[in-house]
Design a protein around this motif. Sequence first.
Motif, PDB file in Angstrom:
ATOM      1  N   VAL A  65       8.663  -8.919  30.791  1.00 30.63           N
ATOM      2  CA  VAL A  65       8.196  -9.207  32.152  1.00 30.63           C
ATOM      3  C   VAL A  65       8.682  -8.128  33.120  1.00 30.63           C
ATOM      4  O   VAL A  65       7.918  -7.655  33.978  1.00 30.63           O
ATOM      5  CB  VAL A  65       8.656 -10.606  32.606  1.00 30.63           C
ATOM      6  CG1 VAL A  65       8.380 -10.811  34.088  1.00 30.63           C
ATOM      7  CG2 VAL A  65       7.951 -11.678  31.790  1.00 30.63           C
ATOM      8  N   GLU A  93       3.954 -12.159  34.523  1.00 27.22           N
ATOM      9  CA  GLU A  93       4.107 -13.188  33.496  1.00 27.22           C
ATOM     10  C   GLU A  93       2.771 -13.547  32.850  1.00 27.22           C
ATOM     11  O   GLU A  93       2.698 -13.794  31.643  1.00 27.22           O
ATOM     12  CB  GLU A  93       4.771 -14.433  34.092  1.00 27.22           C
ATOM     13  CG  GLU A  93       6.233 -14.209  34.466  1.00 27.22           C
ATOM     14  CD  GLU A  93       6.911 -15.480  34.935  1.00 27.22           C
ATOM     15  OE1 GLU A  93       6.329 -16.564  34.776  1.00 27.22           O
ATOM     16  OE2 GLU A  93       8.028 -15.378  35.475  1.00 27.22           O
ATOM     17  N   GLU A 122       1.919 -12.929  28.883  1.00 24.94           N
ATOM     18  CA  GLU A 122       1.451 -14.034  28.048  1.00 24.94           C
ATOM     19  C   GLU A 122       0.168 -13.655  27.324  1.00 24.94           C
ATOM     20  O   GLU A 122      -0.002 -13.927  26.139  1.00 24.94           O
ATOM     21  CB  GLU A 122       1.218 -15.281  28.908  1.00 24.94           C
ATOM     22  CG  GLU A 122       0.661 -16.489  28.155  1.00 24.94           C
ATOM     23  CD  GLU A 122       1.589 -17.003  27.078  1.00 24.94           C
ATOM     24  OE1 GLU A 122       1.084 -17.560  26.066  1.00 24.94           O
ATOM     25  OE2 GLU A 122       2.820 -16.850  27.214  1.00 24.94           O
TER      26      GLU A 122
END
Length: 263
Positions: free
Chosen positions: A224, A242, A246
């Motif tokens: 991140v 984030e 993902e």
Amino acid sequence: MRRIGLEVLERVLYPVIPVVVTAEHQGRVGGMFAAWWMQASFTPPILAVAIAPERYTYKLVRESGVFAFNLLDFKLVDKAPFLGDVSERLLPGKIREAGLNIMRGEVLGAPLIAEASAAVELELVKVVEAGDHDVFLGEAKAVYTVDDFRGGMWSLETYRPLMYLGRTRRPGPVYRVYLTPRGWEKREIEFAGGKLKPLAEKRVRLISRVEEAVKASSNMEEAVDAVRRILYEEGLDPSDAEYLVEDALRRVKSYRREGQSRS
């Protein structure tokens, strides 16, 4: 029938009527074409749509909990590249850039496309992970239509549904193929053509940079932080990190599964 490869499964299921998923968070309105959607329940009325974490609309829906489906008429097909080929992340205000206007829903205040033939306001009730996409389940709170919808059915006197048949394949320019069932009129529109091309290329580069950063990181926090730096360098919102991480993690897992299945 003959057996074909799973990699073209998506194309077998087309043509479909895509919806434009619109949402807003902190004053930022975005929207994207989504072909993977369905009604999931009569009572309560639940609609579902699959969105990948990398999509800016994913963030808007997650953060706001309110979104909308919009159905477009084929007469708006030239607006499609703005809605399907470029990201709001890289082209702020892309819906207005497309020459479309935003109106507010009467119940949730969701952003709706004023030129749409129909729109549904939805309240997010659940998110289900499904491979490289998440399925967003929304309860319909209000529905709006043009006059062509009457007596509980489309008369199709003026409304020409915009349908999607898929993309052509490389080599050569890539085109999205749209059509309408009234006379089966068909249009091929170059993917992210003209002034949108640099934005589409930038998005591809960004996704690639993010994926490489994730692969080089030893843990989620490190990944991140690395992606935040990339976004900062690109002049983009670091708070998107984030979501992009993902998305990259799911794609990396997908590559590994493919590699294992081939070995």
